[in-house]
Design a protein around this motif. Structure first.
Motif, PDB file in Angstrom:
ATOM      1  N   ASP A 143      -8.012 -20.060   1.164  1.00  0.00           N
ATOM      2  CA  ASP A 143      -8.553 -19.198   2.224  1.00  0.00           C
ATOM      3  C   ASP A 143     -10.053 -19.044   2.024  1.00  0.00           C
ATOM      4  OD1 ASP A 143      -9.236 -16.836   0.533  1.00  0.00           O
ATOM      5  OD2 ASP A 143      -7.058 -16.734   0.220  1.00  0.00           O
TER       6      ASP A 143
ATOM      7  N   LYS B  37      -4.062 -11.911   4.637  1.00  0.00           N
ATOM      8  CA  LYS B  37      -4.263 -10.499   4.329  1.00  0.00           C
ATOM      9  C   LYS B  37      -5.595 -10.255   3.606  1.00  0.00           C
ATOM     10  CE  LYS B  37      -1.225  -7.538   1.707  1.00  0.00           C
ATOM     11  NZ  LYS B  37       0.061  -7.473   1.016  1.00  0.00           N
ATOM     12  N   TYR B  38      -5.897 -11.145   2.653  1.00  0.00           N
ATOM     13  CA  TYR B  38      -7.102 -10.933   1.834  1.00  0.00           C
ATOM     14  C   TYR B  38      -8.322 -11.710   2.348  1.00  0.00           C
ATOM     15  CZ  TYR B  38      -3.858  -8.385  -1.010  1.00  0.00           C
ATOM     16  OH  TYR B  38      -2.934  -7.468  -1.419  1.00  0.00           O
TER      17      TYR B  38
ATOM     18  N   ASN C   3      -0.685 -13.726   2.050  1.00  0.00           N
ATOM     19  CA  ASN C   3      -1.793 -13.168   1.260  1.00  0.00           C
ATOM     20  C   ASN C   3      -3.131 -13.748   1.691  1.00  0.00           C
ATOM     21  OD1 ASN C   3      -0.347 -11.430  -0.286  1.00  0.00           O
ATOM     22  ND2 ASN C   3      -0.294 -12.702  -2.132  1.00  0.00           N
TER      23      ASN C   3
ATOM     24  N   THR D 201       2.232  -4.180  -2.649  1.00  0.00           N
ATOM     25  CA  THR D 201       3.026  -3.654  -3.763  1.00  0.00           C
ATOM     26  C   THR D 201       2.713  -4.340  -5.093  1.00  0.00           C
ATOM     27  OG1 THR D 201       4.708  -5.253  -3.179  1.00  0.00           O
ATOM     28  CG2 THR D 201       5.006  -3.020  -2.350  1.00  0.00           C
TER      29      THR D 201
ATOM     30  N   ARG E 223      -2.502  -5.490  -9.052  1.00  0.00           N
ATOM     31  CA  ARG E 223      -3.291  -5.611  -7.839  1.00  0.00           C
ATOM     32  C   ARG E 223      -4.757  -5.471  -8.218  1.00  0.00           C
ATOM     33  NH1 ARG E 223      -2.844  -2.461  -3.179  1.00  0.00           N
ATOM     34  NH2 ARG E 223      -2.857  -4.431  -2.064  1.00  0.00           N
ATOM     35  N   VAL E 224      -5.613  -6.216  -7.501  1.00  0.00           N
ATOM     36  CA  VAL E 224      -7.043  -6.011  -7.723  1.00  0.00           C
ATOM     37  C   VAL E 224      -7.362  -4.703  -7.013  1.00  0.00           C
ATOM     38  CG1 VAL E 224      -9.348  -6.930  -7.292  1.00  0.00           C
ATOM     39  CG2 VAL E 224      -7.447  -8.492  -7.718  1.00  0.00           C
TER      40      VAL E 224
ATOM     41  N   LEU F 113       3.119 -11.956  -5.687  1.00  0.00           N
ATOM     42  CA  LEU F 113       2.720 -13.065  -6.567  1.00  0.00           C
ATOM     43  C   LEU F 113       3.632 -13.174  -7.776  1.00  0.00           C
ATOM     44  CD1 LEU F 113      -1.173 -13.101  -6.757  1.00  0.00           C
ATOM     45  CD2 LEU F 113       0.358 -14.677  -5.588  1.00  0.00           C
TER      46      LEU F 113
HETATM   47  P1  ADP Z   1       0.263  -7.317  -2.735  1.00  0.00           P
HETATM   48  O1  ADP Z   1      -0.441  -8.215  -1.785  1.00  0.00           O
HETATM   49  O2  ADP Z   1       1.508  -6.738  -2.193  1.00  0.00           O
HETATM   50  O3  ADP Z   1      -0.643  -6.318  -3.360  1.00  0.00           O
HETATM   51  P2  ADP Z   1       0.685  -9.648  -4.367  1.00  0.00           P
HETATM   52  O4  ADP Z   1       1.504  -9.756  -5.624  1.00  0.00           O
HETATM   53  O5  ADP Z   1       1.001 -10.575  -3.287  1.00  0.00           O
HETATM   54  O6  ADP Z   1       0.775  -8.156  -3.971  1.00  0.00           O
HETATM   55  O7  ADP Z   1      -0.806  -9.857  -4.813  1.00  0.00           O
HETATM   56  C1  ADP Z   1      -1.299  -9.191  -5.909  1.00  0.00           C
HETATM   57  C2  ADP Z   1      -2.791  -8.973  -5.787  1.00  0.00           C
HETATM   58  O8  ADP Z   1      -3.462 -10.215  -5.879  1.00  0.00           O
HETATM   59  C3  ADP Z   1      -3.220  -8.394  -4.492  1.00  0.00           C
HETATM   60  O9  ADP Z   1      -3.125  -6.984  -4.520  1.00  0.00           O
HETATM   61  C4  ADP Z   1      -4.651  -8.879  -4.375  1.00  0.00           C
HETATM   62  O10 ADP Z   1      -5.481  -8.003  -5.100  1.00  0.00           O
HETATM   63  C5  ADP Z   1      -4.622 -10.205  -5.065  1.00  0.00           C
HETATM   64  N1  ADP Z   1      -4.507 -11.354  -4.131  1.00  0.00           N
HETATM   65  C6  ADP Z   1      -3.390 -12.026  -3.797  1.00  0.00           C
HETATM   66  N2  ADP Z   1      -3.664 -13.042  -2.963  1.00  0.00           N
HETATM   67  C7  ADP Z   1      -5.000 -13.004  -2.752  1.00  0.00           C
HETATM   68  C8  ADP Z   1      -5.917 -13.822  -1.986  1.00  0.00           C
HETATM   69  N3  ADP Z   1      -5.501 -14.858  -1.250  1.00  0.00           N
HETATM   70  N4  ADP Z   1      -7.215 -13.495  -2.050  1.00  0.00           N
HETATM   71  C9  ADP Z   1      -7.653 -12.458  -2.794  1.00  0.00           C
HETATM   72  N5  ADP Z   1      -6.838 -11.670  -3.548  1.00  0.00           N
HETATM   73  C10 ADP Z   1      -5.534 -11.939  -3.526  1.00  0.00           C
END
Ligand code: ADP
Length: 587
Positions: free
Chosen positions: A502, A476-477, A473, A533, A521-522, A537
């Motif tokens: 990060d 990814k983010y 994550n 998905t 999800r945000v 988390l």
């Molecule tokens: P996914 O990444 O598959 O959407 P996750 O459960 O891993 O699902 O994360 C849920 C949400 O939390 C993400 O959709 C994102 O909006 C937010 N998120 C998770 N990790 C981060 C991060 N390191 N920085 C910013 N937002 C994050």
């Protein structure tokens, strides 16, 4: 003594007797006047049905009554007791004369063998000559209240026919006591008659007061229940006045107690037009109205909360309509879950289709290559891609299965073993360095304190998945790159704390509390481009809690995030409740 002297002495005695007689007459006249006044008051009270505007006025009327009874009977103390049919006891009620509130509050007696009980049961007055020796008084503990002697008479409420004065119904509601005749005297039959006469009138006042108290108590209980409801409740009368609104409704509508004062109507108090319309329709149709209404969240007005508003007409027992009641049920979460589920189905389908498309593409290519166009090396590369995509599919399916297991309340089985944390973090970093989300300007570093015990007791696969999800994550983010750091240090000798930070997009404050909820999800332009998905988390949080740890997040939009989790370094086999141990660990 001469004859004249005898006559003088007789005259003298006659005058003394005349004076005494006149004093007696005056006393009787005063008593009669007092009784007449009291009778008048009782009459007024019973005629007006509602004898006092509120409970304090009622208390005052009763107070005056006990003072007068004591005065008329020349008694040091006076108290009345009321029958409680739930416990089959008589209990003293405020106000009393010559007894303090505490004594009154605790004076509650059974009917059997007690002075009050006997008087109540037999509906007959009784004289108490000596509280020390009288068994009934002993059983009632009267001497301990400083009582020496007394009279007890039943309080009987009699309902008469207004025209014929015939008794229609009668009920004994309690007893009236006077104690301690003044000037060291004892009570006699005349006192009994006088008290009986007073009791006939006071019974009506006490009965009304008791009924009133009961009604007030029931009303308070009802208001208490309404106030404690988590759903909002609003009652509006036919004239449009809000006659009841509980705290939940006030909070939801952003209304204060002050807004409800001043006799304004609902449309002047409730700002939301849709809700005004619901009340208008409900009052107009006298039927039930059910609507979904969106109201601004009082804490964060830019966010809306969705309420299911259900109204029902309110009527009296005789069927006369008095207004309408509305229940406001906050269904925001249900709506959100609904929305999230819909979004989830489409994202999961997408996440499943991506590797499947890739697998299908490469297999078709290989199948069509009947004349050996691709050399062995290229074929091997294709097989590797198919293998990786199959792993990706399996991981996604495993994750989904774990989510449904956790949701169903079934603990995911734990396989506790010895984990070499630095080694695991190194492996995770190596794999994540090959991730599709890893940009050239990303660096992943480990910063682990040397005092982390080797080994730590944990479930190897789950801990690895926690690190993979969080580091994944973090990459990814933070699509613009930056450093991802895996920190680790001891929080206490028993608990290790990890943090994955990060320098990415960060998380808006209003989402922080919801992080780790399934499918959350945000949803903004940045995240929409990045697939996901919303279960990663959720699993991290569940796995951490299964280890007896806790997850928390610090984040700033545009600056980056740190996902922390705590982990006990040893693990007992006792089943642990995630939350309770989590708070112990975190505390
Ligand atoms: P996914 O990444 O598959 O959407 P996750 O459960 O891993 O699902 O994360 C849920 C949400 O939390 C993400 O959709 C994102 O909006 C937010 N998120 C998770 N990790 C981060 C991060 N390191 N920085 C910013 N937002 C994050």
């Amino acid at each position: 003594m001469s004859f004249d002297e005898n006559v003088d002495s007789l005259r003298e005695r006659l005058r003394a007797v005349e004076t005494q007689l006149s004093e007696r007459n005056q006393h009787v006249a005063r008593l009669e006047k007092a009784i007449r006044e009291m009778e008048q008051r009782v009459k007024e009270a019973s005629e007006s049905q509602q004898p006092a505007a509120d409970l304090s006025e009622m208390e005052e009327a009763l107070k005056r009554m006990v003072v007068r009874v004591s005065m008329i009977l020349q008694a040091g103390k006076c108290m009345f007791m009321v029958y409680d049919q739930n416990t089959d006891e008589l209990f003293a009620e405020k106000p009393a004369q010559g007894l303090d509130d505490e004594q009154i509050k605790t004076h509650r007696v059974k009917l059997d063998g007690t002075l009050s009980g006997e008087c109540f049961r037999n509906n007959k007055p009784t004289i108490l000559y000596d509280a020390e020796t009288d068994e009934r008084a002993q059983k009632e503990g009267l001497a301990a209240l400083g009582i020496k002697n007394g009279v007890c008479v039943p309080l009987e409420v009699i309902k008469r026919d207004e025209e014929t004065n015939k008794v229609l119904d009668s009920k004994v509601i309690g007893v009236l006591h006077v104690f301690n005749k003044r000037y060291g005297n004892i009570f006699m039959d005349e006192d009994v008659q006088l008290l009986e006469r007073l009791a006939r009138n006071t019974a009506a006042i006490i009965n009304t007061a008791e009924t009133y108290r009961q009604v007030v108590k029931e009303k308070d209980e009802l208001v208490g229940t309404i106030q404690s409801l988590t759903m909002g409740l609003v009652m509006v009368n036919k004239a449009g006045r809000i006659i009841q609104m509980n705290n939940s409704a006030m909070r939801a509508l952003g209304i204060t107690k002050g807004d409800l004062l001043g006799g304004r109507t609902y449309d002047q108090i409730i700002k939301d037009e849709r809700l005004q319309e619901v009340f208008r329709n409900a009052l107009g149709s006298e039927g039930e109205v059910s609507e979904e209404v969106s109201l601004p969240d009082p804490e964060t007005p830019e966010l809306a909360r969705v309420f299911q508003v259900q109204t029902a007409p309110v009527g009296t027992e005789s069927g006369e309509s008095i207004g309408t009641a509305a229940i406001l049920n906050d269904i925001t979460e249900i709506k959100n879950v609904d929305k999230m589920k819909t979004a989830f189905v489409s994202t999961v389908s997408h996440e499943l289709r991506t590797p499947l498309t890739s697998i299908k593409g490469f297999i078709s290519t290989l199948l069509q290559d009947t004349d050996g166009f691709y050399d062995n090396e290229t074929r091997l590369e294709f097989y590797n891609i198919i293998d990786t995509e199959c792993d990706r599919l399996r991981r996604l399916i495993d994750d989904l299965l774990n989510v449904s297991r956790i949701e169903a309340g079934n603990a995911v089985s734990m396989n506790i073993g010895e984990v070499d944390v630095p080694d695991m973090v190194k492996k995770v970093i190596t794999i994540q360095n090959g991730s599709t989300y890893k940009k050239p300007n990303h660096t992943i570093v480990a910063d682990l304190s040397p005092d982390i015990p080797a080994p730590v007791q944990a479930d190897q696969d789950k801990l690895e998945q926690i690190f993979h999800n969080l580091v994944g994550n973090a990459l990814k983010y933070s699509p613009k790159g930056g450093q991802v750091t895996v920190h680790g240090r001891m929080m206490s000798p028993e608990v290790v704390q990890f943090g994955i930070s990060d320098q990415g997009m960060g998380i808006p404050a209003e989402h922080l509390a919801k992080m780790g909820e399934r499918f959350h999800r945000v949803d903004n332009r940045d995240t929409r481009e990045i697939g996901g998905t919303g279960i990663g988390l959720f699993l991290v949080k569940a796995f951490v809690e299964q280890h007896g740890g806790k997850m928390w997040i610090e984040s700033e939009v545009g600056k980056g995030s740190t996902f922390f989790f705590s982990l006990p370094v040893t693990h007992s086999d006792e089943p642990v409740e995630g939350g309770s141990l989590a708070s112990k660990v975190a505390g």
